[in-house]
Design an enzyme around this catalytic site. Sequence first.
Site, short mmCIF file in Angstrom:
data_model
loop_
_atom_site.label_atom_id
_atom_site.label_comp_id
_atom_site.label_asym_id
_atom_site.label_seq_id
_atom_site.Cartn_x
_atom_site.Cartn_y
_atom_site.Cartn_z
N HIS A 198 28.50 -19.26 33.64
CA HIS A 198 29.06 -18.39 32.55
C HIS A 198 28.50 -19.38 30.90
O HIS A 198 27.67 -19.59 31.29
CB HIS A 198 30.33 -19.42 32.82
CG HIS A 198 31.47 -19.07 33.74
ND1 HIS A 198 32.07 -17.74 33.62
CD2 HIS A 198 30.77 -18.38 35.20
CE1 HIS A 198 33.52 -17.15 34.81
NE2 HIS A 198 32.67 -18.42 35.62
N HIS B 108 33.20 -12.64 32.52
CA HIS B 108 33.54 -12.64 31.67
C HIS B 108 32.17 -11.92 30.44
O HIS B 108 31.27 -12.32 31.05
CB HIS B 108 33.65 -14.04 30.72
CG HIS B 108 34.44 -14.29 31.30
ND1 HIS B 108 34.93 -16.21 31.70
CD2 HIS B 108 36.01 -14.33 32.36
CE1 HIS B 108 36.05 -16.40 31.88
NE2 HIS B 108 36.58 -15.31 32.58
N GLU C 235 30.43 -13.11 27.70
CA GLU C 235 29.30 -14.27 27.82
C GLU C 235 27.71 -13.46 29.08
O GLU C 235 27.74 -13.84 29.98
CB GLU C 235 30.11 -14.83 28.99
CG GLU C 235 31.67 -15.77 28.73
CD GLU C 235 32.07 -16.80 29.66
OE1 GLU C 235 31.52 -16.62 30.86
OE2 GLU C 235 33.10 -17.28 29.79
N GLU D 84 27.97 -23.87 33.42
CA GLU D 84 28.35 -23.06 31.92
C GLU D 84 27.02 -24.23 30.86
O GLU D 84 26.56 -24.21 30.80
CB GLU D 84 29.38 -24.23 31.19
CG GLU D 84 31.06 -23.43 32.46
CD GLU D 84 31.67 -22.55 31.49
OE1 GLU D 84 31.50 -22.72 30.45
OE2 GLU D 84 32.46 -22.32 32.16
#
Length: 1015
Positions: A891, A792, A795, A977
């Site tokens: 991420h 992504h 990010e 994350e």
Amino acid sequence: MPSDSDDVAAVKQPWSQLIVDISNFLSEHPQSKTSQALLPSCNGVWSDEEKLELIEAFGHKKQSHLTKSGVKAVLAAFEGDRTQPDVIFLCRLLHLIFSHFSSENDRKKEKYIVKCDVIATLTRITRKRIIMTLDVTDESSIDHNLDEVLWKLLHKIGLKDPRVSLKVRMGGLISPMCKLFIQKDTLPELFLPFFIKISRSPRNGQAIGRYEGFMTRLLVKIKALDASDQTSQVLLLDKHLQLLFFTMKNKRTRTQLLRENICKYLLEVLRRHLASSSNSRPTRLLSSLFGTFDKSLSAAHTEVVIGTIAILRLLSNFKKARDELKNLQVLDICSRELKEFWSDEWKTGPKSRIVDSLSALCLRCMSPLPYPLETRRFPIDFPLPTATPSTPGGHGRIRNSSSINISFDNGRSSDEDGMDEEDEAFVRDDDDEGKDDRGSDDDDGKDDDEINGALPKTTRLNPQQLAKYAPFFVENEQGTLQPTFSMIYQTNQESWRSICEKTRHVMPIHHHLPIEMFNTPTRIREKTAKTSNNMKKMIIEELDKPERSATSNQVIYDLDTAAFDGLPSPELPFVTGGGKLDTSKDLQFDSRFESGNLRMVIQVAPTHYELFLSPDVNQLRDHYQWFFFQVSNMRKSVKYTFEIVNCLKSTSLYSQGMQPVMYSMMESANGWRRVGENVCYFRNLYINENEEKKNVEEQKKKKYYYSIRFNVTFQNTGDICYIAYHYPYTYSFLNSSLSMLKKRKQENVYCREDVIGHSLAGNPIKMLTITTPASAAEIAAREVIVLSARVHPGETNASWIMQGILENLLCRQSNEMYRLRESFIFKIVPMINPDGVTNGSHRCSLAGIDLNRMWDRPNEALHPEVFATKAIIQYLCEVANKKPFAYVDIHGHSKKWDYFVYGNNASESWRADDVLDVGAAQLEEELHLALPKALEATCPSRFNASECRFNITRAKESSARVNVWRQFGVSTAYTLESTFCGFHKGQNSGYQINTSDLKEIGRDLLHSFLEMTKT
């Protein structure tokens, strides 16, 4: 009547005999004790050993030494012709088992009970029970103890079952519950909490709201409760308001309520309870001195206020209700209340939410503005190639590129919205539901295949296709004793300019960014910004301004018209230090550089600018979050207001203390720093009229836009500054960084750089192989760790974590790093989606879709980035016969603090067959907990274990984490994350994260791999 001592004595019989008695009762043995004889055993004082024995016997699987045992036997005993005492005893037994779960071992049994579908059994019993109760004319014949136990059990287990809403609806319980609510004044204590729980499902809420007579009866009860000032009644009023909120979301119900003057009544409720919850300080002080101030009552009034505002905000989404509220002077009411609040009493807790909610209600009731870009097509796109045929041996079929992309780009990530903004008003700090629900509460819209456990189709490469990936594993045949210096020196001769010029773009590029922007450390630790009263200040300012007119605004920057105007050719310049001021102009903006994102700027006041972000190129769903733009021609000590106005997420960490980052060319030695005062995040006045019309026809959800607003006071006149959502990290900087790191690497480090494929725009997808020099035999004995990041583009924190991993693996001299390189071979894909990064996208590749939803069936022509990365893992598993020791995909998360992981636990899968497939032995090993346990052991001050999740939803089947687990059997496959904002624990608590912190997370991850080898 038996005494307490008699009850204890009853329990003090040999415990093993009691277990046998219960087993005989379940098997309906002729000589077994009755339920009435066994019931006193539920009320005794139990030792931990006795609790454990009870759980083992009846809270898990069948025990061979007992005639009837296990939770399935308990559930089976409910069926048939059971007496009321029998049902009471069985419910008490289940409740006792479920209540005594405490240790991690017990949590597994708790999940097993949920998997055995206790809710479905209880739903059937409760449905029969309600029907019987409603038919009985003599109230004294009803055993209310049974009702209390049933609802207590439904509520307790329902909080743990993510499909409770679906099961209740499919079990036919909604109609009887509505009927019971209408006919009975007194209800079991946990009836309402459970009713509210299942009404959160949009489909259930609509069904309840449409039930004949329900809304009328609900309003009658609300008005009766509103007349009381007793704490218990006010709390009950709060629950009824929650029920009203979740059941009024369909048009027919809203129309009925508007006919009954619901807006006027709710404003009266709001005024009355605001007065009760916000007594002035002198009044409170006097009440406290004389012992007359009731804190619990004030708190109850506060909850009623929050709920009432949420309902008014929901109503204000619809024109008829909005007009009625404006006629009722809602703006004056809200403005007056906001101005009267004691500023130092409303900074935290529920009462600060009142301020924010009142502010949001004001915005909802202001006149909406047309979205200025609604009729414009984004002028920049990329022609997509024709999709290649499905991989032989797979189950897919050939489709055109657009249909392939549309079919896959339909799943939300964990970082995307799952509830409406108003819904969050009812997730209270003490609400177990908000903490325990690991998955979606609602299975609405799911087809039969999902309910029955049919897996999505997947593809895999055949041996001939895998053979072309053999060159990326030459170490298996040749070892790693050969140096790779020739390639390194050739790469390092390239200048920053030549690296930038080799990067391929679709978006227009006006200038290159300086290398110093990325390699200047950001070691300054900055506290989270104060957010108290920011919304209040902003709203009061807006209310005092004259109503805005779209025609009076001035467009300062428009990428659509300036995209290719004035682009230098053939050699792009680098931006210089600034220092000039054009007094004839206001602020100047630009985003025509690598990773830049800004489409249009409108000046709405002398120092107030609204900024519109560009979409992801070719996007099939809207994604607006990442911003990165240049601003110049500023004046020193002037407070400028920047407002990013087309965000889509309903909540953001910008409302919790997060600030954007800024880089000043005149203060470049300071690197990036957090900036912005009075930061707030809110739903603004823009409405996409085209979307609204389309939604009327298609019955889809309207599109609303959200703003990030902040003030910046620049320190230097004529400076050139860059402002971004988070610390930028470009593809060009990755390539430069790889070159420099390989030059600085330790002598005893083997590092090979391979190009495993090319993106749609032609940018190389690079993979690094890192270990120590060794023979082929030694290499064969080493396990492999696969790491990837930046699927992504928005990010960027993922890339800074990866930067920390690479710096430590290649350049750090320490015993830990030496042991890691000696023990493992690292296969690292540092940037999966270079095209998205280069072109300033937030989530998509040039194919216009989220690549992390393509892992089940990546197409070689359309999704070469995922196709190649997945092929590397398949080659490891099926050709090299080396299942990865761990796979971690890195991420960023825009709504959570600290950092944490998501893993895969078969017992928490959406598919019931997964528990049977993996087998009990593997479940016992708890391999899915290996990495989080290691991270908690090595870095407890930054890692937040409480945020870790291991559930597997159908929507995530096409993600890297779940696909690698399912297709290749890698139990240690994770998503890591990291927050964009900061930390809530340890010595870093209260501080915003910086690039040094992110690099340390990379080091933490490496240390955790060594910790995993100890288990």
